[in-house]
Enzyme design. Structure first.
Site, short mmCIF file in Angstrom:
data_model
loop_
_atom_site.label_atom_id
_atom_site.label_comp_id
_atom_site.label_asym_id
_atom_site.label_seq_id
_atom_site.Cartn_x
_atom_site.Cartn_y
_atom_site.Cartn_z
CD GLU A 136 -15.12 32.51 36.29
OE1 GLU A 136 -15.94 32.08 37.13
OE2 GLU A 136 -15.31 33.56 35.65
CE LYS A 211 -17.85 33.05 40.09
NZ LYS A 211 -18.13 32.88 38.65
CB CYS A 248 -15.62 35.60 38.13
SG CYS A 248 -16.52 36.34 36.73
#
Length: 404
Positions: A136, A211, A248
């Site tokens: 990330e 994300k 994540c």
């Protein structure tokens, strides 16, 4: 065993009580006959045995020693079929630390990371990796704990230096690359996003995923910089297979994993940045569970090292001010739909993990367990449709003996 150990049993250098990996502790203290059974339970079995190691090119192994990065290779096999040939894809995942102190100039920090990642990506290319995923926001320190806005300078457009570097490397090695960056969207008021750019083996950009879930826990003050993404759950059809990217914090949301499966993913990469005190007991579980529940491969990638920042910060959690996020514990690994998984990369060193994945295993496990067939999507749809309404009432049946 390495490193100094504190009184509480934790190592001060990011190791696990002085050991580089949990596997190292098991191998030192558990006798061989019992160790086989421990690994069977911890790591599952692929075609009746622990996931097997593969030989990697000698010059790549030599490079890993010379340049001090962890290098591991494994193979996931599927049953031989009569009507389909094996579909073996060699995937790679890279974990790395920052290479300069955060007090260095931003150009120095970025260029030093680029140089290190260039070594690791070229090693993956030499090992003939087909699909490679970086961690990330790989090109910057993970400064989102600080809430300081100057770190936004690291944000890049899709034609910035980090994506451009990955595009050249993807074309050079005929390798699909997932390049997670801090994105600056100049078209929409210079908005910042946490984005994964998916690059074809030809070097062209296939698409990007932003994300979906943004943490607000501990020092993860990410919503100071960017908000939830707006790209849904895209699956990218590449020459090597169908891939998704669950960035994540999305790994904590089972429906996020499910959505990539419903869209046909065969491999889902989970580029992450997470620290030991907060999430380490969850790390070995979530990606593996997602692979099982959704009948696809999952590659979990975490950055490594402790990043110290110039100014102390707090996060409204009662803890004293501090200058670091905690230790990013690496431990990247790959899990398969049959519940097997590889051992982890190091907790404290940069690393490259390579895995041969036979994608036929995905359909074989779908046929075996029938999770899609036995799911009750119409019931889930009905519940969720009611839940998002203001007048939602939980379906709770109260015991009459409890009274009013």
């Amino acid at each position: 065993m390495n490193g100094a150990v504190r009184e509480d049993g934790r190592a001060s250098d990011g190791t696990l009580a002085g050991y580089d990996r949990m596997e190292d502790i098991l191998e030192e203290f558990v006798p061989e006959p019992q160790l086989e059974h421990v690994k069977r339970v911890l790591y599952g079995q692929n075609q009746g045995r622990i996931v097997s190691k593969i030989a990697l090119p000698n010059h790549v192994s030599t490079l890993s020693k010379e340049r001090d990065f962890d290098l591991q290779g494994y193979r996931f096999e599927a049953l031989k079929e009569q009507l389909r040939a094996p579909r073996v894809v060699k995937i790679g995942i890279v974990q790395h630390s920052i290479q300069k102190e955060t007090t260095a100039s931003y150009v120095e920090q970025r260029d030093a990371i680029h140089s290190r990642v260039l070594e690791l990506v070229n090693a993956a290319g030499e090992a003939q990796v087909n699909v490679l995923c970086l961690q990330e926001t790989w090109h910057i320190p993970f400064a989102f704990c600080t809430r300081e806005k100057q770190w936004c300078e690291f944000a890049e457009t899709l034609d910035g230096p980090s994506v451009s570097m990955c595009r050249k490397l993807a074309e050079k090695w005929s390798m699909v690359m997932i390049c997670p960056i801090l994105e600056r969207d100049e078209t929409h008021g210079n908005t910042i996003w946490n984005t994964a750019v998916v690059i074809s083996h030809t070097g062209n950009i296939i698409g990007k995923h932003r994300k979906n879930h943004i943490p607000r826990v501990g020092d993860f003050n990410e919503s100071t910089y960017y908000m939830e993404g707006n790209t849904g759950h895209p699956v990218y059809e590449t020459c090597y297979g169908k891939i998704g990217v669950n960035i994540c914090y999305g790994r904590h949301h089972p429906l996020n994993w499910m959505a990539f499966g419903l869209n046909g993913a065969e491999i889902v990469f989970n580029p992450s940045a997470t620290v030991g005190d907060l999430s380490e007991p969850m790390w070995a579980i979530e990606a593996r569970n997602a692979a099982i529940a959704n009948s696809y491969y999952v590659a979990a990638i975490n950055r490594v090292g402790t990043e110290n920042f110039p100014n102390a910060f707090t996060s409204g959690d009662g803890k004293p001010s501090h200058r670091d996020f905690g230790h990013f514990y690496g431990s990247s690994y790959v899990s398969a739909p049959d519940a097997s998984r590889t051992p982890s990369l190091s907790r404290c060193k940069d690393g490259l993990l390579i895995a041969d994945c036979d994608l036929n295993l995905c359909q074989q496990l779908q046929d075996k367990w029938g999770f899609r067939m036995t799911a009750r999507y119409e019931l889930y749809h009905s519940l969720l449709a009611r839940y998002v309404c203001e007048d939602f009432q939980p379906q709770v049946v109260r015991d009459p003996s409890l009274g009013l």
